[in-house]
Design a protein around this motif. Sequence first.
Motif, PDB file in Angstrom:
ATOM      1  N   MET A   1     -10.913  21.085   0.030  1.00 11.67           N
ATOM      2  CA  MET A   1     -10.821  21.657   1.387  1.00 11.67           C
ATOM      3  C   MET A   1      -9.401  21.536   1.934  1.00 11.67           C
ATOM      4  O   MET A   1      -8.709  20.545   1.682  1.00 11.67           O
ATOM      5  N   ILE A   2      -9.012  22.539   2.721  1.00 13.95           N
ATOM      6  CA  ILE A   2      -7.629  22.581   3.219  1.00 13.95           C
ATOM      7  C   ILE A   2      -7.360  21.446   4.206  1.00 13.95           C
ATOM      8  O   ILE A   2      -6.313  20.794   4.153  1.00 13.95           O
ATOM      9  N   ILE A   3      -8.354  21.196   5.095  1.00 19.48           N
ATOM     10  CA  ILE A   3      -8.126  20.177   6.137  1.00 19.48           C
ATOM     11  C   ILE A   3      -7.894  18.806   5.523  1.00 19.48           C
ATOM     12  O   ILE A   3      -7.038  18.042   5.972  1.00 19.48           O
ATOM     13  N   LYS A   4      -8.630  18.513   4.456  1.00 19.18           N
ATOM     14  CA  LYS A   4      -8.441  17.219   3.792  1.00 19.18           C
ATOM     15  C   LYS A   4      -7.035  17.107   3.236  1.00 19.18           C
ATOM     16  O   LYS A   4      -6.356  16.084   3.394  1.00 19.18           O
ATOM     17  N   PHE A   5      -6.599  18.184   2.600  1.00 18.35           N
ATOM     18  CA  PHE A   5      -5.252  18.198   2.029  1.00 18.35           C
ATOM     19  C   PHE A   5      -4.203  17.988   3.125  1.00 18.35           C
ATOM     20  O   PHE A   5      -3.288  17.165   3.005  1.00 18.35           O
ATOM     21  N   LEU A   6      -4.358  18.729   4.243  1.00 13.13           N
ATOM     22  CA  LEU A   6      -3.405  18.624   5.358  1.00 13.13           C
ATOM     23  C   LEU A   6      -3.354  17.206   5.919  1.00 13.13           C
ATOM     24  O   LEU A   6      -2.278  16.619   6.099  1.00 13.13           O
ATOM     25  N   LEU A   7      -4.532  16.668   6.207  1.00 10.85           N
ATOM     26  CA  LEU A   7      -4.590  15.340   6.831  1.00 10.85           C
ATOM     27  C   LEU A   7      -4.020  14.265   5.920  1.00 10.85           C
ATOM     28  O   LEU A   7      -3.262  13.394   6.344  1.00 10.85           O
ATOM     29  N   ILE A   8      -4.368  14.364   4.615  1.00 10.12           N
ATOM     30  CA  ILE A   8      -3.868  13.351   3.676  1.00 10.12           C
ATOM     31  C   ILE A   8      -2.354  13.439   3.552  1.00 10.12           C
ATOM     32  O   ILE A   8      -1.654  12.422   3.515  1.00 10.12           O
ATOM     33  N   THR A   9      -1.825  14.675   3.529  1.00  6.97           N
ATOM     34  CA  THR A   9      -0.371  14.836   3.454  1.00  6.97           C
ATOM     35  C   THR A   9       0.301  14.181   4.655  1.00  6.97           C
ATOM     36  O   THR A   9       1.269  13.423   4.524  1.00  6.97           O
ATOM     37  N   LEU A  10      -0.250  14.476   5.860  1.00 13.93           N
ATOM     38  CA  LEU A  10       0.341  13.911   7.073  1.00 13.93           C
ATOM     39  C   LEU A  10       0.259  12.379   7.075  1.00 13.93           C
ATOM     40  O   LEU A  10       1.239  11.700   7.397  1.00 13.93           O
ATOM     41  N   LEU A  11      -0.905  11.856   6.701  1.00 14.81           N
ATOM     42  CA  LEU A  11      -1.069  10.400   6.660  1.00 14.81           C
ATOM     43  C   LEU A  11      -0.125   9.774   5.644  1.00 14.81           C
ATOM     44  O   LEU A  11       0.467   8.719   5.885  1.00 14.81           O
ATOM     45  N   ALA A  12       0.054  10.456   4.501  1.00 12.47           N
ATOM     46  CA  ALA A  12       0.963   9.939   3.472  1.00 12.47           C
ATOM     47  C   ALA A  12       2.398   9.906   3.994  1.00 12.47           C
ATOM     48  O   ALA A  12       3.143   8.930   3.765  1.00 12.47           O
ATOM     49  N   LEU A  13       2.786  10.970   4.731  1.00 11.62           N
ATOM     50  CA  LEU A  13       4.126  10.990   5.324  1.00 11.62           C
ATOM     51  C   LEU A  13       4.302   9.817   6.287  1.00 11.62           C
ATOM     52  O   LEU A  13       5.350   9.165   6.326  1.00 11.62           O
ATOM     53  N   LEU A  14       3.249   9.542   7.079  1.00  8.83           N
ATOM     54  CA  LEU A  14       3.307   8.417   8.010  1.00  8.83           C
ATOM     55  C   LEU A  14       3.452   7.091   7.283  1.00  8.83           C
ATOM     56  O   LEU A  14       4.208   6.211   7.696  1.00  8.83           O
ATOM     57  N   VAL A  15       2.736   6.970   6.152  1.00  8.20           N
ATOM     58  CA  VAL A  15       2.839   5.743   5.351  1.00  8.20           C
ATOM     59  C   VAL A  15       4.283   5.544   4.899  1.00  8.20           C
ATOM     60  O   VAL A  15       4.856   4.458   5.039  1.00  8.20           O
ATOM     61  N   VAL A  16       4.891   6.623   4.381  1.00  2.72           N
ATOM     62  CA  VAL A  16       6.284   6.544   3.940  1.00  2.72           C
ATOM     63  C   VAL A  16       7.186   6.136   5.100  1.00  2.72           C
ATOM     64  O   VAL A  16       8.038   5.253   4.983  1.00  2.72           O
ATOM     65  N   PHE A  17       6.938   6.743   6.270  1.00  2.00           N
ATOM     66  CA  PHE A  17       7.766   6.449   7.434  1.00  2.00           C
ATOM     67  C   PHE A  17       7.628   4.981   7.855  1.00  2.00           C
ATOM     68  O   PHE A  17       8.622   4.309   8.145  1.00  2.00           O
ATOM     69  N   VAL A  18       6.395   4.499   7.870  1.00  2.00           N
ATOM     70  CA  VAL A  18       6.161   3.110   8.300  1.00  2.00           C
ATOM     71  C   VAL A  18       6.865   2.137   7.364  1.00  2.00           C
ATOM     72  O   VAL A  18       7.472   1.152   7.794  1.00  2.00           O
ATOM     73  N   ILE A  19       6.813   2.430   6.071  1.00  2.40           N
ATOM     74  CA  ILE A  19       7.460   1.538   5.100  1.00  2.40           C
ATOM     75  C   ILE A  19       8.984   1.635   5.198  1.00  2.40           C
ATOM     76  O   ILE A  19       9.704   0.642   5.143  1.00  2.40           O
ATOM     77  N   TRP A  20       9.447   2.838   5.453  1.00  4.54           N
ATOM     78  CA  TRP A  20      10.885   3.094   5.415  1.00  4.54           C
ATOM     79  C   TRP A  20      11.621   2.553   6.659  1.00  4.54           C
ATOM     80  O   TRP A  20      12.694   1.980   6.553  1.00  4.54           O
ATOM     81  N   GLN A  21      10.995   2.720   7.840  1.00  3.93           N
ATOM     82  CA  GLN A  21      11.704   2.337   9.067  1.00  3.93           C
ATOM     83  C   GLN A  21      11.794   0.815   9.163  1.00  3.93           C
ATOM     84  O   GLN A  21      10.947   0.090   8.668  1.00  3.93           O
TER      85      GLN A  21
ATOM     86  N   GLY B   1      -7.735   5.518   7.674  1.00  3.70           N
ATOM     87  CA  GLY B   1      -7.738   6.953   7.978  1.00  3.70           C
ATOM     88  C   GLY B   1      -7.907   7.785   6.720  1.00  3.70           C
ATOM     89  O   GLY B   1      -8.741   8.703   6.662  1.00  3.70           O
ATOM     90  N   VAL B   2      -7.113   7.445   5.701  1.00  7.11           N
ATOM     91  CA  VAL B   2      -7.192   8.184   4.434  1.00  7.11           C
ATOM     92  C   VAL B   2      -8.606   8.082   3.850  1.00  7.11           C
ATOM     93  O   VAL B   2      -9.194   9.074   3.396  1.00  7.11           O
ATOM     94  N   TYR B   3      -9.135   6.873   3.922  1.00  4.70           N
ATOM     95  CA  TYR B   3     -10.477   6.634   3.365  1.00  4.70           C
ATOM     96  C   TYR B   3     -11.514   7.521   4.058  1.00  4.70           C
ATOM     97  O   TYR B   3     -12.329   8.177   3.413  1.00  4.70           O
ATOM     98  N   PHE B   4     -11.465   7.587   5.389  1.00  6.85           N
ATOM     99  CA  PHE B   4     -12.453   8.372   6.129  1.00  6.85           C
ATOM    100  C   PHE B   4     -12.262   9.875   5.963  1.00  6.85           C
ATOM    101  O   PHE B   4     -13.215  10.644   6.047  1.00  6.85           O
ATOM    102  N   VAL B   5     -11.003  10.286   5.715  1.00  4.46           N
ATOM    103  CA  VAL B   5     -10.779  11.708   5.434  1.00  4.46           C
ATOM    104  C   VAL B   5     -11.471  12.073   4.122  1.00  4.46           C
ATOM    105  O   VAL B   5     -12.115  13.117   3.997  1.00  4.46           O
ATOM    106  N   LEU B   6     -11.354  11.161   3.124  1.00  2.00           N
ATOM    107  CA  LEU B   6     -11.962  11.427   1.826  1.00  2.00           C
ATOM    108  C   LEU B   6     -13.485  11.275   1.874  1.00  2.00           C
ATOM    109  O   LEU B   6     -14.212  11.972   1.169  1.00  2.00           O
ATOM    110  N   GLN B   7     -13.955  10.351   2.704  1.00  2.00           N
ATOM    111  CA  GLN B   7     -15.391  10.072   2.784  1.00  2.00           C
ATOM    112  C   GLN B   7     -15.908  10.219   4.214  1.00  2.00           C
ATOM    113  O   GLN B   7     -16.238   9.220   4.856  1.00  2.00           O
TER     114      GLN B   7
END
Lengths: 112, 234
Positions: free
Chosen positions: A1-21, A39-45
């Motif tokens: 599903m597209i929404i899952k892909f979108l949300l996971i991408t955004l959450l992944a970007l946030l993860v990178v940002f949190v680690i990087w800053q 969040g990622v878990y609930f998007v998948l399930q």
Amino acid sequence: MIIKFLLITLLALLVVFVIWQKITSPAVRRTALIILAIGVYFVLQPDHANAVAHLVGVGRGADLLMYLWVVVTFSAVLVLYLKIVEMSRMLTELARRLALSEPISPPDRSKP
Amino acid sequence: MEMSSIPRLHLDDVYVVVAAYCEAGIITETVGSLVDCFRHVVVVDDGSPDATAERASRAGAVVLRHPFNLGQGAALQTGIAYALEQGARYVATFDADGQHAISDLKRILGVLKEDDLDIVLGSRFLGESTDLPRLRRIGLKAAVLFTRLTSGLRLTDTHNGLRAMTADAARKLKITQNRMAHASEIINGIACFRLRYREVPVTICYSEYSLSKGQKLTGSVNILVELLVGWLVR
């Protein structure tokens, strides 16, 4: 599903940002990462999110999320507002000290 | 002018604080008439982009400059802090826009000193105001009622910029309301610290200039909000 892909991408970007800053403390970073992981878990399930919602008496997982969102947003606004009030108080104090440190005397008047 | 009739000596322990924002058009006149009678005139320029500070200084006032605009309450508090620092015995506040009369200020100071009070407030409703616009009268009366309900003080004019107080009273009444709510804050302070106060009739000259600078009726809504926030986040 597209929404899952979108949300996971955004959450992944946030993860990178949190680690990087480097602004926030490690504790805050860890908490943010845990929340993102949930969040990622609930998007998948999404069914599991529904189950948690049912557990506390809410119809759907999405609804539970929205209620939590309102509470969190409202608290954040309140905290920010109090911070702004405190900062303007400090700013006033700073401006006052600055003004008091450099009084401009009138040019000499020929009055006694 | 009339300075010869009033001995200067009695007024040398008084600091007159004038808060000014963008008053370049009239500040020379206001300061000029003050320095004729008072040795210590302090103008707090509240971050004006115009020539207010320069003209006030040239007219004979000590000028304190806020680096940016903070509001009338903040400016008055800065001036009062300076006066106390300099060892003032009495502190008076006077509006920059020329709506107050020097003779009224002198009378207020006379009452303050002779009757051993802590603070004396000018009231335009005890005296005769020249051409007070109707809408403004209604707004000011509403403010009087509001103040009566919140502070319990029976005053006739709560938003008059002409006041005089002792150094002790000034020290207690630290203004934290940066903008226009400071007038109510001072009155609440009078009630809170049980200061000995009196109202004295003064004449307000509503010139075209002072009207263009004064508070609109909508300003009272802002004042209410400022006061509420002040109570909430104390």
